[in-house]
Design an enzyme around this catalytic site. Structure first.
Site, PDB file in Angstrom:
ATOM      1  CG  ASP A  30      -1.713  -1.260   1.410  1.00  0.00           C
ATOM      2  OD1 ASP A  30      -2.219  -1.774   0.396  1.00  0.00           O
ATOM      3  OD2 ASP A  30      -1.809  -1.753   2.547  1.00  0.00           O
ATOM      4  CD  GLU A 220      -9.171  -2.810  -1.031  1.00  0.00           C
ATOM      5  OE1 GLU A 220      -9.400  -2.752   0.187  1.00  0.00           O
ATOM      6  OE2 GLU A 220      -8.507  -3.722  -1.552  1.00  0.00           O
TER       7      GLU A 220
END
Length: 664
Positions: A30, A220
């Protein structure tokens, strides 16, 4: 079991030099990248193996690190900046510190991160604040009210207004107050959709608004940026039933939409890695996408590693699809250890594999299976290589070879690397024997350069043999400066009387497999034969000044790409003596056997397998005549290094230094 992190760790920094993945000493997923103070800072989540009692097939994250780079190639780990144990409002054992973000405003750095709250369910998003992008960060006592979800992203617009985006029952966004810790506007009751087999949940208070205009399917990890008046909402998106995540995007003229969906930035990972998560930024005039992949954990896609690629835009502002590569971005210095297995492009038969499937951080190997196979590695800067040679870590069968070329598989040859992989093998062109690692497979070896590229260029490895070659890394190193070209001005002996200016003929191949044959009779026959042949030799002569008292003949041969082992060397120099000097002695040393002549007369023979020792041999009394004197020597050696030294001594054993030296 709980993880405790010593405050000492907060002070530890390490340097990671890499391509893709850019971080190798830990799993870093991420990756949110930001430019602060003319550097790129990456704030990733930190995957760790699941602990006892936890789901072994799920994410496990306990803290955050921050990394920085000025060239996108060398990354410094500044250590842990936030850990689950120092979040006042969060569960200290949730292991749920998923994708974060960090922005700068009002002279402070605001770090946004999700965690499971002590009181309540689901996820909340908190803020930690610092005076530096590297920390220390101090967590606020409470999370942001009305933000229930994960994967925060904050956009600070050109007018200073800040907006926060997150994943929570779809993608949502809202305006932050000036303090960067609260949402603007009233909270609304939002009903949580009922899931099969689960009881209906009561509504929750949530701020912001849903992002409209996006496609159906799981979404997301929002990341929003602005370019040329357009706002880009980018996000992981599952476009196929039972599929894996792509990276997709939409555009708008408003920071909160509505959004016009445009399509894919990056397609699903080819190996089925379920997630992808990203950020996009501009740095030094180029746009980049940071994303993750499970390259270093191929059997478990909950252990991801951060990667980078370049991003390009069409004239209408839309984003061109990005293809993941092993090479990534950034310019490598040729003097760095270049992990060539992370190539830019390759022939269709080239493959990559983990060197160690247990210790995956050992990295990859690239295999060129047959003659004609190749791989290309872009953007290598040779500016710092002035007098270089190649070092390479390689695995191959006997009697094959590969070339390092410039720009293409047919390009100019930089170096030829013949493979003779018997333990401790030495052969012409190699400065050191092969060194096997403990597996008895990988070899670290060297080769001379046939051509030295200039500036930034691409290098191509080509298999030129009849067996497979696997390559781990290579590096171009500068030799120590053993000698320099002689100038037109005359030289003198050094303070110890050693002659440092010599004229050397390119070495001549000699069939010498062992120095034990250097007997008096064998050497005399050999030297007499070579002396007879000397006028016929067509090799090139080099006039050189040695940096040391001894002339390193092996390095001379290595530098000019000629015979290094099993070599015969001719060396000569010219002494201009201001007055006749009688009863002097020639004191010499050589690695290998040598013979010496003064003004055409033999004066010394050093026989046997010798090591280079100063004054190892001493001639009878000689006369250095007034004017020009010619000193010549021949050195022969087999499988070892080669060098020689010489000086003249007076009757008292003192070095003679009152003459000049030429190499004409």
């Amino acid at each position: 079991m709980r993880i405790t992190i010593s405050t000492i760790l907060l002070l530890i920094t390490s340097v990671v030099s890499a391509q893709n993945p850019i971080i190798r000493e830990q799993f870093a997923a991420d990756p949110t990248a930001r430019v602060f103070n003319n550097k790129v800072y990456v704030y990733p989540s930190h995957d760790i193996p699941a602990l006892e009692g936890q789901r072994q097939d799920w994410f496990c994250m306990a803290d955050y690190h921050v990394f920085s780079s000025e060239n996108l190639t060398d990354w410094t780990d500044h250590g842990v900046i936030v850990t689950q144990e120092n979040v006042p409002w969060g569960k200290s054992d949730a292991y749920s510190m998923w994708a974060p973000d960090c922005v700068y405003k009002n002279g402070k750095y605001y770090f946004y991160f999700p965690n499971a709250p002590k009181n309540g369910r689901g996820f909340a998003i908190g803020v930690a604040i610092a005076d530096s992008p590297e920390g220390p960060f101090f967590c606020e006592s409470e999370p942001i009210k009305g933000v229930s979800g994960i994967d925060p992203c904050v956009l600070v617009d050109e007018d200073g207004t800040a907006y926060i985006y997150w994943s929570g029952m779809g993608l949502r966004g809202g305006r932050l107050k000036a303090n960067m810790k609260e949402l603007e506007g009233e909270l609304q009751e939002v009903r949580i959709p009922k899931q099969d087999g689960m009881p209906e949940m009561p509504p929750i208070k949530m701020g912001g608004q849903a992002m409209e205009g996006l496609p159906d399917g799981f979404k997301e990890g929002p990341f929003v940026f602005k370019r040329n008046g357009w706002y880009y909402l980018t996000f992981p998106w599952v476009r196929k039933e039972n599929g894996t995540e792509t990276l997709a995007y939409a555009m708008s003229k408003s920071p909160l939409g509505p959004w016009d969906f445009k399509g894919i930035i990056m397609a699903e990972h080819a190996n089925g890695c379920w997630t992808n998560h990203h950020s996009i930024l501009e740095y030094k005039g180029q746009w980049y996408i940071f994303y993750h992949h499970n390259t270093l954990s191929p059997s478990m896609d909950k252990r991801r590693s951060a990667c980078i690629e370049k991003v390009s835009f069409n004239t209408d502002g839309t984003i061109q699809e990005v293809k993941p590569t092993l090479r990534g971005v950034g310019i490598n210095q040729a003097t760095e250890k270049i992990e060539i297995d992370r190539y830019s492009t390759a022939s269709s038969d080239a493959t990559t594999h983990l060197i160690d499937t247990v210790n995956t951080f050992s990295g990859l190997e690239a295999t060129l299976p047959q003659k004609g196979s190749w791989l290309r590695y872009n953007d290598v800067d040779f500016s710092a290589v002035t007098d270089g040679y190649l070092v390479v870590n390689v695995k191959a069968s006997d009697n094959t070879e590969f070339y390092v070329r410039q720009k293409s598989a047919k390009g100019k040859i930089i170096a030829k690397v013949p493979m003779v992989v018997k333990s401790e093998t030495k052969f012409p062109g190699m400065s050191t024997p092969f060194r096997r690692d403990q597996s008895n497979q990988w070899l670290t070896m060297t080769a001379s350069l046939e051509n030295l590229p200039k500036g930034v260029t691409d290098i191509v490895i080509t298999n030129e043999g009849n067996a497979a070659v696997s390559i781990n890394w290579l590096q171009f190193k500068n030799r120590p400066r053993y000698f320099t070209p002689a100038t037109t001005t005359t030289a003198q002996p050094d303070n110890d009387g050693f002659i440092r200016r010599w004229r050397l003929l390119e070495p001549i191949a000699a069939d010498v497999r062992s120095n034990v044959i250097f007997t008096y009779s064998w050497l005399r026959d050999k030297f007499d034969q070579e002396l007879t042949n000397l006028p016929k030799q067509k090799g090139k002569w080099y006039a050189l000044d040695s940096e040391t008292y001894n002339m390193k003949l092996f390095r001379f041969a290595e530098k000019y790409g000629k015979q290094t082992y099993g070599s015969f060397y001719w060396c000569e120099t010219v002494i201009d003596n201001p007055e006749e000097q009688q009863n002097v002695r020639l004191a010499c040393g050589s690695n290998g056997a040598s013979m010496w002549w003064l003004n055409g007369e033999e004066v010394l023979l050093l026989e046997g397998d010798r090591r280079m020792v100063e004054d190892d041999g001493m001639s009878q009394r000689l006369t250095l005549k007034k004017g020009r004197n010619t000193l010549r020597c021949a050195v022969i050696n087999g499988p070892g290094l080669s060098d020689m030294c010489a000086r003249f001594m007076d009757e008292k054993g003192c070095p003679i230094i009152n003459y000049t030296i030429n190499a004409q």
